[in-house]
Design a protein around this motif. Structure first.
Motif, short mmCIF file in Angstrom:
data_model
loop_
_atom_site.label_atom_id
_atom_site.label_comp_id
_atom_site.label_asym_id
_atom_site.label_seq_id
_atom_site.Cartn_x
_atom_site.Cartn_y
_atom_site.Cartn_z
N ALA E 177 0.85 -1.19 0.00
CA ALA E 177 0.00 0.00 0.00
C ALA E 177 0.88 1.24 0.00
CB ALA E 177 -0.92 0.00 1.21
N GLU E 179 0.70 4.06 1.63
CA GLU E 179 -0.14 4.64 2.67
C GLU E 179 0.64 5.34 3.76
OE1 GLU E 179 -1.28 3.99 6.69
OE2 GLU E 179 -0.34 2.33 5.62
N MET E 225 -6.53 9.20 2.38
CA MET E 225 -5.60 8.26 2.99
C MET E 225 -6.26 7.55 4.16
SD MET E 225 -2.83 7.27 1.96
CE MET E 225 -1.51 8.22 1.25
N LEU E 228 -8.61 4.96 2.76
CA LEU E 228 -7.86 3.79 2.27
C LEU E 228 -7.53 2.87 3.44
CD1 LEU E 228 -4.86 3.92 -0.21
CD2 LEU E 228 -4.80 2.46 1.80
N ARG E 229 -6.98 3.48 4.45
CA ARG E 229 -6.56 2.74 5.64
C ARG E 229 -7.74 2.00 6.27
NH1 ARG E 229 -3.81 7.52 7.89
NH2 ARG E 229 -2.05 7.27 6.47
N TYR G 16 0.40 14.90 3.02
CA TYR G 16 0.81 13.56 3.45
C TYR G 16 2.06 13.62 4.34
CZ TYR G 16 -2.30 11.42 -0.05
OH TYR G 16 -3.37 11.01 -0.78
#
Ligand SMILES: Cc1ncc(C[n+]2csc(CCOP(=O)(O)OP(=O)(O)O)c2C)c(N)n1
Ligand SMILES: Cc1ncc(C[n+]2csc(CCOP(=O)(O)OP(=O)(O)O)c2C)c(N)n1
Ligand code: SF4
Ligand code: SF4
Ligand code: SF4
Ligand code: SF4
Ligand code: SF4
Ligand code: SF4
Ligand SMILES: [Mg+2]
Ligand SMILES: [Mg+2]
Lengths: 67, 256, 178, 368, 256, 368, 67, 178
Positions: E177, E179, E225, E228-229, G16
């Motif tokens: 992933a 991530e 994100m 997704l997690r 991010y």
């Protein structure tokens, strides 16, 4: 008495039924049918149990079984 | 005296054009017997795929559609979705289903489309004269692998049932063989289950049938049957590969 | 001279090989020649046939619809191709497997007990060679010697024994013509 | 045949196999194919010969995979080939359009069968439109040969590889099932690479000897760029038309009718010509050897000299269109068409020739 | 002072056209870092598939080919077979690989083709504006399942790694992933293994990368994100799914 | 828009969505589609509306699956539809050929993009050949509409379903990305089923009320049978040509040049016409509304009355061919072609009109 | 002393890196870059350990790390 | 009268909605009108633009290459579209995000601090409405009232609060013109 009827014009002589018959009473005939195959025949009809195995394996619906 | 075995009503009279000892005849008959058994002749549609069975309409005594090579699952989807009352038997060879039609069968299975697939695996392209199929065994010769299938460059034969069974929409998958009275009857029982599930709209069902192609294997029918027994049964184990009904039962706690 | 030939019989009787040998021999005799097989799905059901043309001139279509000659190895093929032969043409047929007579009166007929003769040679599968030998000798479309030679090309790689048997069968066929 | 092919000798060979052997001789590096009648012998032949030669043969999972493998192989500079018959060629149309756009060479063969749909496996020429107009999307063309005998199948296959490379464009053979299936004598000759053709394409990918990163693509997102690519293609097509148009003329002098036919149809037309002449009908034959580029300019010129054209084709008026386009109304263009395995019959053609000559002004003989 | 992190040589200068927070940037970089690491830039060919990464040639500093939608595995096969010396990285999205390209990936895997596949699974068709992909999660909304994916009619999301791993030609399959630093580094280690196996010509290798598509998920990058997690990791478990090298080792009896 | 569409009102709607709503109104039972720009809004629209109406919508695994699902649905008597853009339509060619051959109705849409290959997603008309000549194999045709505004997209979609059913033949819309993407006012009207169209096809499969086993197939293995099927198709095509050819003529009276253009190109040609007239150039516009059947007979008639034709197309001389075929050399046919997102510009057209008028005899203006 | 360099024109402000930084010393800047994004900035460079986590998660190669 | 308008800015600034509202208002004002979005892959990278034409006559192509008016919401868009405007045309631009001046001298310029005003209204996302209001009021291409009405159609289903905010922003934009 159980018996089979072979439609000799449908039979293509693949011999599957011969192998499948538990009584081992089937064989290919000497003569050809009109398609040029040797159709199967029962050489010892007395022994037929009508188990239908021969008909089940026949790809050409060439065998009917009576009981 | 009673007639205990005869042609099902769902089969027509004419003799087949298949080669002596070809398995398609038995596969057709099993379908027809179950169509009779379930009384589905009026609303059944059989698929004549592109392969030796492309003339299935000559033999099946119910509606038939011939589809493009490999696209039977898509056409079957189109039919069952548009008219959920019709009962579709999609019939495919190994070239049709596992080569050109790979995407269609996988996605129909994944969507859980409610038709029955009969998958006739004869480890060869019959119709086109004996080329290698995705299911051709390692070492088996064909017109396009004249020295035998070499897995290093041609890949290993694909086990379709095992490949499909992981997919979400699958209700029932089993592999039978058209090899002896016993396996044929067993195969028919698999197919009966598939019919039941499809009628109950439980999702995708498929029954593989290992089937001889004496002509393109270059053998007499008895030799072909022996070859099937000695080679195919090992690589393609018979049995139920997936049965969501059984799984559910297994999961249900036993009532005290 | 152009001769259009159709060979026909069961699958397994070596019909395609018959055609190829004829075409090969024609070529070796420096004629124009074509061979055209029936192909594909219509082959299922166990019948086979093919067209051969041997000619002094360039050949248009290699498909033979109305043959000058048919070489017929089994019953269904006689039923199918008897009506197609040109008036004045030839029907060679295998009396070992066909027990009826040719009905047409406007064609020439030559009977060959191909299977019986082949079995005498030692292999029923050479019935096709018997038929070829008879045809070549009778009509001279291709030279018998060339035809024997064409075996070497088209059956290249087969064992000596099989080759001998085929040659022998062809000669036996030819020997039917006195 | 299991031994090496005797170069220089006359051999009896099947059309499909002659194509295969020519490809092997012409240094075809990779063949990708999927079975389909009536071209199976070609795939089977390649499965043996390519392995013998240590080259690449894959029986692919589909026709689509085959053309896309060609796409990949061509991009690394390998001579690539595929073959199929009508439905399979339809499936390749997207890929062919991609190769035309990316300017990648490929040689392919369509042994036409009877269509549309599954149709039948009998000989036909009814993919003429698809072949000549690009069945795929966009403004592109493929070089299309129309051989009429086994020798020509062999010769034009070699030429096909060369022209594909030379013009970085797909080139193909349009044949019918008769040509694919028939055996006929042919003389095998050796392949000679044209001196102006490098054996390694300078634009090939993955080669350490080419330093800057290269790109092979059919995507040009900006409008001007893509339109320029197209105009570049058009220029190339003009060059090809100028240099590579091929045809044969038989007995045109003094003809009252010029037949136009290719492939098997032209063989039959030729024999009909002889019969007709014996009956006093003055007839000649114009045989396109390339159907794209179509010999339009030449036909247009002929239209100044001859009064009648009769197109004989194994399709229903497809090439008829090209002849009418070429002739520009200068002379009547008649047509005799069969399809789906129907083979034009000598006698019918002769009858139509008679009708053409008897036609009233403005009357067009259309036989299908 | 040493530069401990910078652009790999196998990446070009220009900024990407990807949306903020798009996972393709990281996936591209991992490929490029390994191309550098293995010194493959000269003979590498990257595939720009049809999807948002269709412009990969703008970013990768080595040869690139753009292929037809779904056909990257076929083109990659064509390249590696024709020239075994080139090193092909086939890069595909979930629409490209698991929908239209189903047949091609399955058969390339089965034949054991020697190229590396990077499979970027963002559970959506990014390029075309957010349609349902074969990997779209149950209940997830998209422009073609506006009420959320309904498995009863659209099927369940397909787990590609699990589907492919049964095939004979497979050497290595893993799911990572994009991530967090940890999963990204782990994913890179999977990809490194795939590179090694491909260089050793051991067969088919594929690394799936779960990747955010904030734009078509209709979220900010941080939300994406998190989504997704919280959603993808459950359904698509991370880890090595198949590793023939490890299997062989496991089978080898320990030397005494 | 999340509520029901107001019939009879004027609304602002995207071309792609107008097609979708027309299909829903016209009792489309099943829609199968795969995403591709620039027609995505149509698939998205159908994904919502078909479910709302309790009908069938599947986002398929591929374009090929979509057309084959149409094949299946059509065979059980359901109105079926698919849509795509150029590369996706190329992939459907085999299936379309099958449907034409099996005489199954289907309605489909090709919102052309720039090609060949992946090309770009800009508006284009360069799939004209594929549309009008059958990109698939065999002698077949599909009914092809060429609307030029959102209202016409709506209206012709309804007609498309009806004609597909009536003639048991594929019918389609050839649009460009501009038509698909633009919003324009249109008036939604109700669908009225033509009285001669049964709502259930008598040949549908799987229906207990039809007793004898039925067969739907595109396979006729025997040659005569398949050739007959083809001749039957040809007869049908002749009927369609006679009954369904559609076109529009604008300001032809006294024109020195007749422009021929369809779709977006015709909109621009129309505006160029006004500018040109202001400059004293007498020009009219002939707009094919069906591109197959192509209004050849009418154009041929016009060629007797007018001296010059200028084809304006967003492709490189594809429709040009049809116009030349129709005109049969009676008048020069000039061409202005753009491609791959290049949009004909008013000013350039006007300039070309001038060139056409200034052209020497025999000179052809070809602008691309 | 370890440090990072942000290429503010490459940065698309996805944030991010902010989440990934164990030191939590990154944030989006007030101002826009020329693409209209708020690029990331390090507000406490002293604390940077040079761990490269921020760079690893950055989809846009906007961060270089020195140590 | 025909007016060709291009709206441009970042993705997320509501550029497409601006275009649709203009076209909707044009239609409601009984004009000919078209809306054409930039679509597809070129959208990646965060820019968006669309074309609107409002006209008394039928409209040829809905694509606007050389606009009479551009409504520019960010810097990159100004760079891109400034050169395309017709001489004598108009550039409306968002000074909140663009700090340079328009360089061309042959066009009219109108500055709107769209984001700042929008923030005053309570939501920076309504900057597009501020711009629209200013444009409508300034040039009268569409009626401001109609434009406000078009919101009901194109934003149908949005909450009352959001609608109010948008209306308010549009009015604030219009209020820039005295
Ligand atoms: C698109 C397309 N490709 C190829 C073919 C040729 N074709 C006909 S049948 C067949 C395969 C048959 O093999 P299989 O599905 O295993 O059926 P079998 O004949 O063995 O029962 C092929 C490749 C075709 N008709 N259409
Ligand atoms: C034959 C064909 N069908 C459809 C398309 C349109 N198309 C372009 S990209 C794409 C899918 C992209 O999704 P994915 O593969 O998941 O990649 P992502 O954009 O999500 O990275 C599609 C369907 C195409 N270009 N060609
Ligand atoms: S019914 Fe049974 S016993 Fe009788 S012949 Fe058949 S197999 Fe033998
Ligand atoms: S199984 Fe059937 S076809 Fe075969 S030999 Fe027996 S009766 Fe004949
Ligand atoms: S070729 Fe094989 S599959 Fe086909 S009919 Fe003959 S035996 Fe059956
Ligand atoms: S749409 Fe999604 S996959 Fe495509 S660039 Fe944007 S974030 Fe990435
Ligand atoms: S290098 Fe590590 S500590 Fe320094 S800013 Fe980046 S993530 Fe934070
Ligand atoms: S991860 Fe990269 S692009 Fe995202 S905010 Fe940080 S520096 Fe900017
Ligand atoms: Mg098979
Ligand atoms: Mg995706």
């Amino acid at each position: 008495m159980p018996k089979i009827e072979v439609d000799t014009e449908r039979c293509k002589g693949c011999a599957y039924c011969i192998e499948a018959c538990p009584q081992q009473i089937l064989r290919l005939a000497e003569e050809f049918n009109s398609m040029g195959y040797h159709p199967v025949e029962c050489f010892d009809p007395e022994k037929c149990t009508g188990c239908t195995f021969c008909a089940i394996v026949c790809p050409d619906l060439a065998i009917e079984v009576y009981k | 005296m009673e007639r205990v075995f005869t042609k099902p009503v769902a089969m027509k009279e004419p003799r087949t054009l298949y080669c002596p000892g070809c398995g398609h005849g038995v596969a057709h008959r099993l379908v027809a017997e179950l169509i009779d058994e379930f009384g589905l002749r009026e609303r059944a549609i059989g698929i004549a795929p592109v392969g030796c069975s492309v003339f299935a309409d000559l033999y099946w005594n119910f509606d038939v559609i011939s589809t493009a090579h490999g696209r039977a699952p898509a056409a079957a989807t189109g039919m069952t979705r548009a008219n959920p009352d019709c009962f579709v038997v999609s019939y495919q060879g190994d070239g049709d289903l596992a080569a050109i039609g790979t995407a269609e069968i996988i996605h129909a299975a994944n969507r859980g489309e409610n038709f029955v697939t009969v998958f006739v695996n004869n480890a060869i392209y019959g119709m086109t004269g004996g080329q290698m199929a995705p299911t051709t065994l390692v070492g088996q010769k064909s017109t396009t692998c004249q020295l035998g299938r070499d897995p290093a460059i041609m890949g290993h034969p694909i086990r379709v049932c095992e490949l499909l069974q992981t997919l979400g929409g699958v209700a029932y998958i089993a592999r039978g063989a058209l090899e002896s009275p016993k396996t044929i009857m067993k195969t028919k029982s698999y197919l009966r289950k598939a019919f039941e599930y499809a009628l109950d709209r439980r999702g995708f069902t498929l029954v593989e049938m290992l089937s001889p192609c004496p002509t393109n294997w270059g053998m007499t029918p008895p030799q072909a049957m022996t070859w099937l027994r000695e080679n195919m049964l090992d690589y393609y184990p018979l049995g139920v590969v997936r049965d969501v009904g059984a799984e559910e039962k297994a999961q249900k706690p036993v009532a005290a | 001279m152009t001769q259009k030939i159709r060979c026909a019989g069961f699958g397994g009787q070596g019909i395609v090989l018959m055609g190829k040998l004829l075409a090969q021999a024609g070529m070796m005799d420096d004629k124009h020649t074509t061979f055209f097989p029936q192909y594909g799905a219509a082959m299922r059901g166990g019948t086979a046939n093919c067209s051969v043309i041997v000619s002094d001139d360039a050949i248009a279509s290699p498909m033979v619809e109305e043959p000058d000659v048919v070489l017929v190895m089994n019953g269904p093929s006689l039923d199918r191709f008897e009506p197609t032969v040109q008036p004045g043409g030839w029907i060679f047929y295998n009396t070992s497997l066909i027990d009826r007579e040719v009905e047409r009166k406007d064609v020439n007929v030559f009977k060959v007990a191909a299977n019986s003769i082949a079995e005498e040679v030692g292999n029923a599968r050479t019935a096709n060679m018997v038929m070829l030998g008879a045809f070549a000798k009778k009509l001279g479309t291709v030279n018998l010697e060339t035809l024997l030679g064409s075996l070497d090309v088209q059956m290249h790689g087969k064992s000596g024994k099989i080759m001998d048997m085929n040659r022998e069968a062809m000669k036996r066929g030819a020997a039917l013509i006195k | 045949m299991s031994e090496k092919i005797p170069i220089g000798e006359k051999v009896l060979m099947k059309g499909n196999e002659a194509i295969g052997e020519a490809a092997v001789q012409a240094c075809c590096d990779c063949y990708y194919g999927y079975p389909i009648t009536p071209q199976n012998e070609l795939t089977a032949y390649m499965s043996r010969r390519m392995i013998e030669e240590g080259r690449v043969f894959i029986q692919t999972e589909s026709e689509i995979a085959a053309i896309n493998m060609c796409y990949g192989s061509a991009a690394v500079g390998a001579r690539s080939m595929t073959s199929s018959s009508s439905p399979g060629i339809s499936l390749k149309q997207e890929g062919i359009s991609y190769m035309a756009s990316a300017q990648l060479p490929v040689f392919y063969v369509n042994v036409n069968r009877g269509g549309p749909g599954l149709g039948n496996i009998s000989p036909a020429q009814s993919d003429y439109y698809q072949t000549t107009r690009g069945g795929g999307h966009g403004d592109y063309r493929v070089i299309a040969f129309a051989p009429s005998d086994v020798q020509e199948l062999y010769d034009l296959t070699m030429l096909g590889f060369d022209l594909a490379d030379k013009y970085r464009n797909p080139a193909m053979i349009q044949a019918d099932g008769i040509l694919g299936q028939m055996m006929e004598p042919l003389v095998l000759h050796e392949y000679k690479r044209p001196p102006d053709l490098p054996s390694k394409q300078p634009w090939r990918l993955g080669d350490p000897s080419t330093t800057d990163p290269l790109l092979v693509t059919s995507l040009v997102l900006n409008v001007t760029g893509m339109e320029e690519r197209n105009l570049e293609l058009q220029k190339k097509y003009d060059t090809i038309t100028e240099n590579e148009t091929r045809f044969e003329e038989v007995g045109l002098d003094g003809a009252d009718v010029v037949m136009v036919a290719y492939g098997t149809a032209s063989r039959i037309a030729k024999s009909a010509m002889e019969v007709a002449r014996a009956k006093g009908i003055k007839v000649g034959l114009f045989r396109p050897i390339t159907i794209w580029p179509f010999p339009s300019a030449r036909l247009n010129g002929l239209a100044d000299r001859f009064d009648n054209f009769l197109v004989v084709e194994m399709s229903l008026g497809q090439m008829w269109e090209d002849v009418r386009l070429a002739v520009e109304g200068k002379a009547p263009v008649h047509v005799h068409g069969r399809t789906a395995g129907g083979i034009p019959q000598q006698a019918d053609i002769v009858a139509d020739l008679r009708k053409v000559l008897d036609a009233k002004p403005g009357e067009i003989v259309k036989n299908f």
